[in-house]
Design a protein around this motif. Sequence first.
Motif, PDB file in Angstrom:
ATOM      1  N   THR A  32       1.698  -4.333  -4.851  1.00 35.91           N
ATOM      2  CA  THR A  32       2.949  -4.732  -5.905  1.00 35.91           C
ATOM      3  C   THR A  32       3.561  -3.005  -5.749  1.00 35.91           C
ATOM      4  O   THR A  32       4.580  -3.191  -5.837  1.00 35.91           O
ATOM      5  CB  THR A  32       3.219  -5.264  -6.645  1.00 35.91           C
ATOM      6  OG1 THR A  32       1.927  -6.546  -6.460  1.00 35.91           O
ATOM      7  CG2 THR A  32       3.898  -6.161  -7.160  1.00 35.91           C
ATOM      8  N   SER A  33       3.214  -2.647  -6.039  1.00 35.50           N
ATOM      9  CA  SER A  33       3.784  -0.982  -6.374  1.00 35.50           C
ATOM     10  C   SER A  33       4.024  -0.038  -5.536  1.00 35.50           C
ATOM     11  O   SER A  33       5.329   0.123  -5.236  1.00 35.50           O
ATOM     12  CB  SER A  33       2.271  -0.260  -7.241  1.00 35.50           C
ATOM     13  OG  SER A  33       2.751   1.653  -7.269  1.00 35.50           O
ATOM     14  N   CYS A  34       3.709  -0.694  -4.557  1.00 36.03           N
ATOM     15  CA  CYS A  34       4.819   0.135  -3.037  1.00 36.03           C
ATOM     16  C   CYS A  34       5.747  -0.298  -2.616  1.00 36.03           C
ATOM     17  O   CYS A  34       6.927  -0.148  -2.220  1.00 36.03           O
ATOM     18  CB  CYS A  34       3.300   0.105  -1.612  1.00 36.03           C
ATOM     19  SG  CYS A  34       2.092   1.384  -1.963  1.00 36.03           S
ATOM     20  N   LEU A  35       5.719  -1.775  -2.433  1.00 34.61           N
ATOM     21  CA  LEU A  35       7.018  -2.358  -2.205  1.00 34.61           C
ATOM     22  C   LEU A  35       8.157  -2.166  -3.416  1.00 34.61           C
ATOM     23  O   LEU A  35       9.416  -2.179  -3.033  1.00 34.61           O
ATOM     24  CB  LEU A  35       6.240  -4.028  -2.224  1.00 34.61           C
ATOM     25  CG  LEU A  35       4.975  -4.779  -0.776  1.00 34.61           C
ATOM     26  CD1 LEU A  35       5.539  -6.550  -1.311  1.00 34.61           C
ATOM     27  CD2 LEU A  35       6.287  -4.175   0.139  1.00 34.61           C
ATOM     28  N   THR A  36       7.492  -2.042  -4.541  1.00 37.37           N
ATOM     29  CA  THR A  36       8.691  -1.703  -5.412  1.00 37.37           C
ATOM     30  C   THR A  36       9.113  -0.759  -5.805  1.00 37.37           C
ATOM     31  O   THR A  36      10.420  -0.133  -5.266  1.00 37.37           O
ATOM     32  CB  THR A  36       7.706  -1.704  -7.293  1.00 37.37           C
ATOM     33  OG1 THR A  36       7.476  -2.985  -7.734  1.00 37.37           O
ATOM     34  CG2 THR A  36       8.820  -0.885  -8.178  1.00 37.37           C
TER      35      THR A  36
END
Length: 244
Positions: free
Chosen positions: A162-166
């Motif tokens: 999730t963090s990377c995609l954000t």
Amino acid sequence: MHDATKYPESAAIILKHSWEVHRQAFGPILEPAFVGNPQVRLMLVGALNHISRREMHRGMELLRDIQSFCRRDADRAACSFFVGLCFELAGDRDKMAHWYEKAGEFGHRFHLPYLKLAKRAHKKDQWDIASGYYKTAIACLLEMPEKDRDDMILGSAHANLTSCLTMLHRYAEAEEVWKTAAQYPLLPASHATGAMLYAAMGNREKTNAYLDKLRVEYPELLGQIQTMTGQILTGEHPAFQPEI
């Protein structure tokens, strides 16, 4: 070397016990390796026993000997992974990454090296590379029997993805992954991920809700995340500049 008729019963007992110990740690990459060749498996167990005792030099010597018996991709994947493991335990992260990447070229389905590569790329802000490895690791974990899965690892992998995609500004995908992450146990620090995601999406209400959770469950991280989400919401954060 391949004559099973010369395989001693005592060695078979040793192999069965030691193999099971290592299988519990490395099953998805160990079990498919050197099928039908118990003598090479015995050599591999010997290498792993040395590695587990931090006797890296001898472990690496045995792995080099074993490499000449690799016939299938599963054999090559296992050898490459365990060479990488030697380098990891010896503190050489660059060589670890090289051999873990090489193991992945043979299509193994063991989540651990993919997670290590994902976290390494994540720390280097290589969001796209990291997200690819997180996705592969998650797929490998979901292929495991449910009783063997670690839900904490699954939750962490989803949160990190999730963090990377954000950071890649792929917010719709990130939100779907985050909803899945919420189905697993999450560390309190993971509330920061939710706060960052919803700040990037411009949702102040949900951002504040996750900041409130952080305030209660992980207050030492609150100040940093409050500052970052505030900058994101006002368009001041350099990684989240409004599109022109």
